[in-house]
Design a protein around this motif. Structure first.
Motif: not given
Length: 108
Positions: A22, A26, A72, A74-78, A83-86
């Motif tokens: 991950r 990025r 923020k 980049s962490h909101q989901g795809q 769905d946002r990864p676990k």
């Protein structure tokens, strides 16, 4: 005065590869942020399951601007609405330090 942020991520052994992939995917995302000075992802070698994510910023305001903007987002989901990864980590904490002394290698 520069500030250092160390994100401490507790990562189970089976999630290490996921976490590193991950971060690799990025690469380049933070480097152009105003006030960004340095980044390192530190993998634990022995005695702990905690990764350290080291970033250095020109000042606290630069870090906060990145947190509220690019980080923020980049962490909101795809981006495609998926769905946002676990999370790969089971816990996280942020340590903050001010740089009061530093040294670089002497040139030869």
């Amino acid at each position: 005065m520069s500030v250092v942020k160390i994100n401490v991520l507790t990562v189970p052994a089976e999630q290490r590869e996921t976490l590193e992939q991950r971060f690799a995917s990025r690469a380049g995302a933070v480097e152009s942020s105003d006030g960004f000075e340095w980044f390192e992802l530190l993998r634990p070698v022995e005695g702990t399951d905690q990764y350290l994510v080291y970033t250095r910023w020109r000042d606290e305001a630069s870090f906060q601007a990145w947190m509220e903007g690019p980080m923020k987002a980049s962490h909101q989901g795809q981006a495609d609405g998926g769905d946002r990864p676990k999370p790969a980590s089971s816990s996280a904490a942020v340590w903050t330090f001010e740089v009061v002394q530093q040294a670089a290698p002497k040139s030869q």
